[in-house]
Design a protein around this motif. Structure first.
Motif, PDB file in Angstrom:
ATOM      1  N   ARG A 223       0.787  -1.259   0.087  1.00 36.02           N
ATOM      2  CA  ARG A 223       0.070   0.085   0.261  1.00 36.02           C
ATOM      3  C   ARG A 223       0.724   1.224   0.006  1.00 36.02           C
ATOM      4  O   ARG A 223       0.725   2.367  -0.760  1.00 36.02           O
ATOM      5  CB  ARG A 223      -1.078   0.004   1.216  1.00 36.02           C
ATOM      6  CG  ARG A 223      -1.983   1.157   1.115  1.00 36.02           C
ATOM      7  CD  ARG A 223      -2.568   1.471   2.569  1.00 36.02           C
ATOM      8  NE  ARG A 223      -3.202   0.115   3.259  1.00 36.02           N
ATOM      9  CZ  ARG A 223      -4.391  -0.242   2.708  1.00 36.02           C
ATOM     10  NH1 ARG A 223      -5.085   0.645   1.963  1.00 36.02           N
ATOM     11  NH2 ARG A 223      -4.988  -1.374   3.208  1.00 36.02           N
ATOM     12  N   LYS A 224       1.821   1.155   0.715  1.00 34.43           N
ATOM     13  CA  LYS A 224       2.877   2.556   0.808  1.00 34.43           C
ATOM     14  C   LYS A 224       3.587   2.704  -0.275  1.00 34.43           C
ATOM     15  O   LYS A 224       3.925   3.895  -1.011  1.00 34.43           O
ATOM     16  CB  LYS A 224       3.910   2.133   2.158  1.00 34.43           C
ATOM     17  CG  LYS A 224       3.271   2.339   3.420  1.00 34.43           C
ATOM     18  CD  LYS A 224       4.083   2.086   4.623  1.00 34.43           C
ATOM     19  CE  LYS A 224       3.455   2.340   5.738  1.00 34.43           C
ATOM     20  NZ  LYS A 224       4.389   1.965   6.815  1.00 34.43           N
ATOM     21  N   ARG A 225       3.912   1.515  -1.174  1.00 35.55           N
ATOM     22  CA  ARG A 225       4.677   1.649  -2.350  1.00 35.55           C
ATOM     23  C   ARG A 225       3.657   2.372  -3.317  1.00 35.55           C
ATOM     24  O   ARG A 225       4.090   2.863  -4.241  1.00 35.55           O
ATOM     25  CB  ARG A 225       5.299   0.206  -2.663  1.00 35.55           C
ATOM     26  CG  ARG A 225       6.417  -0.059  -1.880  1.00 35.55           C
ATOM     27  CD  ARG A 225       6.773  -1.642  -2.244  1.00 35.55           C
ATOM     28  NE  ARG A 225       7.689  -1.530  -3.518  1.00 35.55           N
ATOM     29  CZ  ARG A 225       8.033  -2.718  -3.829  1.00 35.55           C
ATOM     30  NH1 ARG A 225       7.994  -3.931  -3.266  1.00 35.55           N
ATOM     31  NH2 ARG A 225       8.641  -2.790  -4.954  1.00 35.55           N
TER      32      ARG A 225
ATOM     33  N   VAL B 248      -7.868  -1.209  -3.292  1.00 32.90           N
ATOM     34  CA  VAL B 248      -6.651  -0.701  -3.712  1.00 32.90           C
ATOM     35  C   VAL B 248      -6.175  -1.315  -5.042  1.00 32.90           C
ATOM     36  O   VAL B 248      -5.469  -0.760  -6.124  1.00 32.90           O
ATOM     37  CB  VAL B 248      -5.499  -1.018  -2.574  1.00 32.90           C
ATOM     38  CG1 VAL B 248      -4.265  -0.301  -3.096  1.00 32.90           C
ATOM     39  CG2 VAL B 248      -6.134  -0.003  -1.320  1.00 32.90           C
ATOM     40  N   LEU B 249      -6.384  -2.697  -5.178  1.00 32.52           N
ATOM     41  CA  LEU B 249      -5.907  -3.429  -6.242  1.00 32.52           C
ATOM     42  C   LEU B 249      -7.160  -3.951  -7.037  1.00 32.52           C
ATOM     43  O   LEU B 249      -8.089  -4.074  -6.461  1.00 32.52           O
ATOM     44  CB  LEU B 249      -5.055  -4.676  -6.119  1.00 32.52           C
ATOM     45  CG  LEU B 249      -3.587  -4.212  -5.182  1.00 32.52           C
ATOM     46  CD1 LEU B 249      -2.904  -5.270  -4.796  1.00 32.52           C
ATOM     47  CD2 LEU B 249      -2.908  -3.284  -6.303  1.00 32.52           C
ATOM     48  N   THR B 250      -6.731  -4.578  -8.196  1.00 35.05           N
ATOM     49  CA  THR B 250      -7.923  -5.253  -9.177  1.00 35.05           C
ATOM     50  C   THR B 250      -7.289  -6.344  -9.593  1.00 35.05           C
ATOM     51  O   THR B 250      -6.207  -6.164 -10.248  1.00 35.05           O
ATOM     52  CB  THR B 250      -8.547  -4.261  -9.898  1.00 35.05           C
ATOM     53  OG1 THR B 250      -9.577  -4.936 -10.648  1.00 35.05           O
ATOM     54  CG2 THR B 250      -7.711  -3.668 -10.913  1.00 35.05           C
ATOM     55  N   GLY B 251      -7.758  -7.570  -9.611  1.00 39.38           N
ATOM     56  CA  GLY B 251      -7.192  -8.797 -10.426  1.00 39.38           C
ATOM     57  C   GLY B 251      -7.971  -8.922 -11.789  1.00 39.38           C
ATOM     58  O   GLY B 251      -9.132  -8.482 -11.963  1.00 39.38           O
ATOM     59  N   ARG B 252      -7.205  -9.201 -12.812  1.00 33.39           N
ATOM     60  CA  ARG B 252      -7.585  -9.580 -14.204  1.00 33.39           C
ATOM     61  C   ARG B 252      -7.242 -11.115 -14.447  1.00 33.39           C
ATOM     62  O   ARG B 252      -6.238 -11.353 -14.232  1.00 33.39           O
ATOM     63  CB  ARG B 252      -7.042  -8.641 -15.099  1.00 33.39           C
ATOM     64  CG  ARG B 252      -7.515  -7.123 -14.755  1.00 33.39           C
ATOM     65  CD  ARG B 252      -6.813  -6.179 -15.760  1.00 33.39           C
ATOM     66  NE  ARG B 252      -6.881  -4.740 -15.384  1.00 33.39           N
ATOM     67  CZ  ARG B 252      -6.467  -3.960 -16.265  1.00 33.39           C
ATOM     68  NH1 ARG B 252      -5.766  -4.199 -17.217  1.00 33.39           N
ATOM     69  NH2 ARG B 252      -6.519  -2.582 -15.570  1.00 33.39           N
ATOM     70  N   ALA B 253      -8.302 -12.067 -14.571  1.00 36.01           N
ATOM     71  CA  ALA B 253      -8.111 -13.196 -14.906  1.00 36.01           C
ATOM     72  C   ALA B 253      -6.867 -13.410 -15.964  1.00 36.01           C
ATOM     73  O   ALA B 253      -7.313 -13.034 -17.107  1.00 36.01           O
ATOM     74  CB  ALA B 253      -9.324 -13.837 -15.167  1.00 36.01           C
ATOM     75  N   GLY B 254      -6.113 -14.279 -15.793  1.00 39.56           N
ATOM     76  CA  GLY B 254      -5.057 -14.455 -16.859  1.00 39.56           C
ATOM     77  C   GLY B 254      -4.179 -13.537 -17.094  1.00 39.56           C
ATOM     78  O   GLY B 254      -3.389 -13.584 -17.981  1.00 39.56           O
ATOM     79  N   SER B 255      -4.335 -12.449 -16.377  1.00 39.58           N
ATOM     80  CA  SER B 255      -3.367 -11.094 -16.739  1.00 39.58           C
ATOM     81  C   SER B 255      -2.452 -10.542 -15.606  1.00 39.58           C
ATOM     82  O   SER B 255      -1.455 -10.292 -15.829  1.00 39.58           O
ATOM     83  CB  SER B 255      -4.071  -9.712 -16.925  1.00 39.58           C
ATOM     84  OG  SER B 255      -3.563  -8.784 -17.775  1.00 39.58           O
TER      85      SER B 255
END
Length: 252
Positions: free
Chosen positions: A16-18, A59-66
């Motif tokens: 998160r800090k990064r 904060v983050l988002t995941g994308r399948a296969g990416s």
């Protein structure tokens, strides 16, 4: 002695800090889990759980296969709750958005004569299976969804009146207080119970967030001056997108 948070939580704060220092910008892909684990001296499992935690927080988002990406920035909107605003008629959401320089809009769907579930029946003080008018709302700020509301009203309360459907008729969109006044019912009290939760799949899809993202759930119920519940609703707001402010007058 204060207990230390688990390793994945500590690593999540490091990530998160990064991100906050803009090492990775919104929309940018993070290095692979294997690379982060090697670079930071942690296990793949710690990296995975830390990323899942930050995905749930928006904060983050995941994308399948990416891979995993820094979530695109969306302004946090302020939603104000106060006694005075309940008398305004129209839902306070639109005034809140106007104050922020945003365009508040909504989409809704009403279903008449829906049997009350055990939970809804308890909240409305009616028998399980009694008919209700159910209305689902999606509130948007500048075209982006920020809030979901599902409202239930006893069918017997408004049946045969001009206000049976909340979003059609002469008082469409006027709000519970104004509509109930039209049929001779005075709304005297509103109870709200906020609690933290996580978005399930359908909510996440409607709000454009990841499943499991932290949300604030508010259980709201309006009561008439004789103590009868006239409407109850479930409100869902992503914690990363909405800030709830409660304002109350101070009696001197």
């Amino acid at each position: 002695m204060r207990q230390q948070p688990p390793p994945y939580r500590r690593f999540a704060e490091t990530l998160r800090k990064r991100i906050e220092s803009e090492e990775w910008k919104p929309g940018e892909r993070l290095p692979s889990r294997a690379r982060l684990a090697e670079e930071c001296g942690v296990t793949d499992a710690v990296v995975r759980r830390a990323q899942e935690w930050l995905i749930a927080e928006g904060v983050l988002t995941g994308r399948a296969g990416s891979g995993t990406y820094v979530a695109a920035w969306r302004d946090r909107v302020r939603v104000v709750r106060s006694p005075e605003r309940e008398q305004a008629g129209q839902a306070p959401f639109y005034a809140d958005m106007a104050a922020l320089g945003k365009r508040g809009t909504s989409e809704s769907r009403t279903d008449g004569m829906v049997p009350a579930t055990p939970d809804i029946a308890t909240r409305l003080g009616i028998a399980e299976g009694d008919y209700c008018v159910r209305t689902s709302y999606e509130y948007l700020a500048d075209g982006k969804p920020v809030q979901l509301v599902t409202s239930w009203e006893p069918y017997s309360l408004t049946a045969g009146s001009l206000v049976i459907l909340p979003e059609t008729g002469p008082l469409a969109g006027a709000g519970v207080v104004r509509r109930m006044a039209e049929i001779g019912i005075t709304v005297a009290e509103v109870e709200e119970r906020p609690e933290a939760g996580h978005a399930h799949a359908e909510e996440a899809n409607l709000l454009g967030i990841q499943t499991g993202t932290l949300v604030t759930r508010v259980r709201r119920t309006y009561y008439s001056d004789d103590g009868r519940a006239v409407e109850t609703a479930d409100i869902v707001m992503p914690a990363s997108l909405c800030e709830i402010i409660y304002r109350f007058p101070v009696t001197r």
